[in-house]
Design an enzyme around this catalytic site. Structure first.
Site, PDB file in Angstrom:
ATOM      1  N   SER A  80     -40.411   3.592 128.770  1.00  0.00           N
ATOM      2  CA  SER A  80     -39.602   4.516 129.569  1.00  0.00           C
ATOM      3  C   SER A  80     -39.981   4.446 131.044  1.00  0.00           C
ATOM      4  O   SER A  80     -39.170   4.792 131.902  1.00  0.00           O
ATOM      5  CB  SER A  80     -39.786   5.950 129.068  1.00  0.00           C
ATOM      6  OG  SER A  80     -39.280   6.088 127.769  1.00  0.00           O
ATOM      7  N   GLY A  98     -43.705 -18.737 128.599  1.00  0.00           N
ATOM      8  CA  GLY A  98     -42.256 -18.710 128.484  1.00  0.00           C
ATOM      9  C   GLY A  98     -41.789 -17.388 127.884  1.00  0.00           C
ATOM     10  O   GLY A  98     -42.525 -16.404 127.820  1.00  0.00           O
ATOM     11  N   GLU A 132     -40.248  12.849 130.213  1.00  0.00           N
ATOM     12  CA  GLU A 132     -39.350  11.737 130.492  1.00  0.00           C
ATOM     13  C   GLU A 132     -38.666  11.866 131.842  1.00  0.00           C
ATOM     14  O   GLU A 132     -38.656  10.929 132.641  1.00  0.00           O
ATOM     15  CB  GLU A 132     -38.295  11.624 129.395  1.00  0.00           C
ATOM     16  CG  GLU A 132     -37.357  10.467 129.571  1.00  0.00           C
ATOM     17  CD  GLU A 132     -38.087   9.137 129.608  1.00  0.00           C
ATOM     18  OE1 GLU A 132     -37.832   8.350 130.539  1.00  0.00           O
ATOM     19  OE2 GLU A 132     -38.920   8.895 128.727  1.00  0.00           O
ATOM     20  N   ASP A 182     -40.919 -14.541 125.233  1.00  0.00           N
ATOM     21  CA  ASP A 182     -41.451 -14.094 123.947  1.00  0.00           C
ATOM     22  C   ASP A 182     -40.890 -12.718 123.625  1.00  0.00           C
ATOM     23  O   ASP A 182     -40.463 -11.986 124.526  1.00  0.00           O
ATOM     24  CB  ASP A 182     -42.986 -14.064 123.964  1.00  0.00           C
ATOM     25  CG  ASP A 182     -43.545 -13.171 125.059  1.00  0.00           C
ATOM     26  OD1 ASP A 182     -43.430 -11.936 124.937  1.00  0.00           O
ATOM     27  OD2 ASP A 182     -44.122 -13.702 126.031  1.00  0.00           O
ATOM     28  N   ASP A 226     -39.378   9.322 135.112  1.00  0.00           N
ATOM     29  CA  ASP A 226     -38.369   8.406 135.648  1.00  0.00           C
ATOM     30  C   ASP A 226     -38.289   8.488 137.166  1.00  0.00           C
ATOM     31  O   ASP A 226     -38.255   7.461 137.864  1.00  0.00           O
ATOM     32  CB  ASP A 226     -36.998   8.723 135.053  1.00  0.00           C
ATOM     33  CG  ASP A 226     -36.860   8.250 133.614  1.00  0.00           C
ATOM     34  OD1 ASP A 226     -37.749   7.527 133.145  1.00  0.00           O
ATOM     35  OD2 ASP A 226     -35.873   8.622 132.952  1.00  0.00           O
TER      36      ASP A 226
END
Length: 643
Positions: free
Chosen positions: A560, A620, A304, A622, A308
């Protein structure tokens, strides 16, 4: 606040021996179903001293939404005129009548007035008393509960009462009905968790078997973006140029949970292979919270944290990144970046909750770091994991950050319409039949921007429309990646998104039974709340992301990645605004829903979960990809046109 109901799932409760309440008292909070992961050890010794914290109802909380829209709606004359911390604290302080009435109740009940502390932030009345006296005051019975996994022992009750005329003055009392969520952990390659909050993170789908060389040519080839997303793929997809400027005081904030640390060696290898314009040794500004450490050795690095920074740096550089590395609970992060949060109460929560937020030792940071203009959060849990009031209080902080001009973007989750398997049920779903969809937290807070995941479809190129991300199990793996989305069981549809959601229901009605409001949870076989706050709001690529983790090149799936990608785009736009003598954009949802044409609409794909195909992407908005992915030139032009 009216009397609330707090639901926890699991084994049967011990029978209550609480005194019969007087007619002037009413139930304020009650646990109606059984506990999961906790054992009742019996009644608390009546002579035990308890520290009681009474959260006082705040002033003007019902106006918080209007205040935020006033500075966030592009049509408002006050757009971009953000508030100071002092203005926020003063506006939401509890009324003198509330303080006086609750204090008088305690005094009349025999609590020594000189022992009652009115906290500096004015939001709590705190006192210590024998358990028997507190039980008499609240007409309840306290028990000791032990966590079957961690051994943690806490004090709580099954319900408690307050005088009917004080219900509107009291939000929450601690110790009360709340218990922490039990922790769980799985292998790092699939999912990483920290503390008791079960942080959701991305996962490694495929890892190359050989070490990357220290330096190798950076490829500009876009022919393989359907299998390997590089910085060049993202640049082509979202049409942003390589940045060559960095305005002062515009660092992008990246939140990282406990135990998730990056390795500089991994970053260096990634820069060398995929972003050669970024110098070796480039690293985030370390805003380390409550004893956290920012970096680690390459063999200990988390997927993670590496991910990032490796997706964000190529978009924003030479802008900087700021690492908000957590060393405690999520509330510790909010404490550290906003001093008013430590002094601000909402829904009966002020600062950390000792029964939920883990203790790390030492002094809690309070207002130590200034929040950046944009904060990306790639962690979360499910609404069912914590008391609703706890979540509401945290949501009010996001509202308050928006009032100060901070944009908060949150990954929508990796389990489609479900939660992580084992989170409350084997399949991560809710209801007696485990078929009800499980909304995520803090995603459903109406004051954050949720980011779902898309992908370049197999055999397609960056010139083709993306589709909703989905990666089924392969080989011996049971891991499924499905972009999170759905509808809250706590919050109603936000006004800024109501028209878009109604259009989705009208033109692309999901083929599932639904219920209308959490009071009718699961009614008539319904699997989602038709009236709930809808998410995600937007999306960005989150499948087959190339990263260097533990010294090796890996393909990563996860929202992430999507959250820091979209957050980086917003940070770039703020940089442009600062260059034009303008400021940050704050809460961006009202502007985006008013102008969906500045995004790339995603119309194909779905987010399976709970034994269904989930919701479907459509023209559009959702509940899979939101309004769509970034279109940097259009977004830049629009936000530069605003004051």
């Amino acid at each position: 606040m009216k009397a609330s109901t707090f639901v926890l799932l699991g084994a049967a409760l011990a029978s209550s021996v609480a005194a019969i309440p007087s007619s002037s008292h009413v139930v304020h909070e009650k646990r109606e179903t059984a506990l999961s992961g906790w054992v009742n050890l019996g009644r608390v010794d009546p002579t035990t001293n308890l520290v009681v914290r009474i959260g006082l109802s705040q002033s003007n909380l019902d106006q918080g939404h209007s205040y935020l829209m006033d500075v966030s709606h592009p049509g408002s004359a006050n757009y971009g005129k953000f508030w100071t911390e002092d203005e926020i604290t003063e506006t939401f302080a509890p009324a003198a009548e509330t303080v006086d009435n609750v204090r008088q109740w305690l005094s009349d009940a025999g609590i020594d007035d000189s022992s009652i502390i009115h906290t500096e932030n004015k939001g709590w009345l705190v006192f210590a008393a024998k358990a028997q006296d507190v039980e008499d005051l609240l007409q309840t019975t306290y028990y000791k509960y032990s966590n079957t996994k961690t051994g943690q022992v806490v004090t709580a009750c099954e319900q408690y009462h307050v005088p009917r005329n004080l219900q509107d003055h009291i939000d929450y009392i601690n110790p009360g009905v709340g218990l922490p969520t039990a922790s769980s952990a799985t292998s790092k390659a699939k999912r990483q968790y920290g503390h008791s909050l079960r942080w959701k993170t991305s996962h490694v789908r495929r890892s190359m078997s050989m070490q990357l060389p220290r330096r190798q040519a950076v490829t500009s080839n876009l022919s393989a973006c359907d299998t390997s997303i590089t910085p060049n793929c993202l640049r082509a997809l979202y049409k942003f140029p390589q940045s060559n400027s960095a305005q002062p005081n515009n660092s992008l904030g990246i939140f990282t949970a406990p135990g998730n640390h990056y390795a500089q060696e991994d970053l260096n290898k990634f820069f060398a292979n995929y972003s050669s314009n970024i110098p070796q040794g480039t690293h985030p500004i370390p805003d380390l919270i409550n004893g956290a450490k920012g970096t680690t050795t390459v063999d200990q690095a988390s997927t993670e944290a590496d991910l990032d920074f490796e997706v964000a740096y190529p978009i924003v550089y030479p802008q900087t990144l700021t690492l908000y590395q957590l060393g405690g609970s999520f509330n510790s992060f909010l404490d550290a970046i906003d001093g008013s949060y430590c002094k601000f109460c909402a829904y009966g929560e002020c600062g950390d909750d000792s029964s939920i937020d883990p203790s790390f030792g030492g002094n809690v940071m309070c207002g130590t770091f200034k929040p950046t203009n944009v904060i990306s959060i790639s962690y979360g849990l499910q609404e069912q994991d914590l008391p609703a009031n706890y979540q509401k209080r945290m949501c009010m902080e996001f509202m308050k950050l928006g009032l100060q001009g901070v944009s908060v973007l949150v990954a929508s989750g990796d389990n489609g319409v479900a939660g992580p398997a084992g989170d409350g049920s084997a399949n991560g779903c809710l209801g007696t039949d485990l078929k009800v969809f499980s909304p995520a937290f803090p995603n459903t807070c109406p004051y954050v921007t949720n980011v779902g995941a898309t992908k370049v479809d197999t055999g397609k190129t960056v010139l083709d429309p993306e589709v909703a991300a989905y990666d089924p199990p392969y080989g011996n793996s049971s891991v499924v990646f499905s972009s999170g989305g759905g509808f809250s069981n706590i919050y109603d549809i936000a006004d800024y998104q109501q028209e878009a959601v109604e259009t989705y229901f009208l033109e692309h009605n999901p083929p599932y039974a639904y219920y209308s409001g959490n009071d009718s949870f699961g009614a008539n076989g319904g699997v989602y709340n038709r009236l709930g706050r809808a998410y995600p709001d937007v999306s960005a690529n989150g499948q087959n992301i190339i990263a260097v983790v533990n010294g090796r090149r890996s393909h990563i799936d996860g929202t992430s990645a999507s959250a820091p990608i979209f957050a980086s785009i917003i940070n770039r736009i703020i940089d442009e605004r600062i260059a034009h003598s303008k400021g940050p954009v704050g809460f961006i949802n009202p502007a985006l829903y008013l102008n969906p044409g500045i995004l790339n609409d995603i119309t194909e794909g779905s987010n399976p979960g709970c034994g269904t195909n989930g919701f479907s992407a459509a023209p559009g908005w959702d509940p899979v990809t939101g309004l769509g992915t970034p279109n940097y030139p259009s977004m830049k032009e629009y936000f530069l046109s605003l004051p």
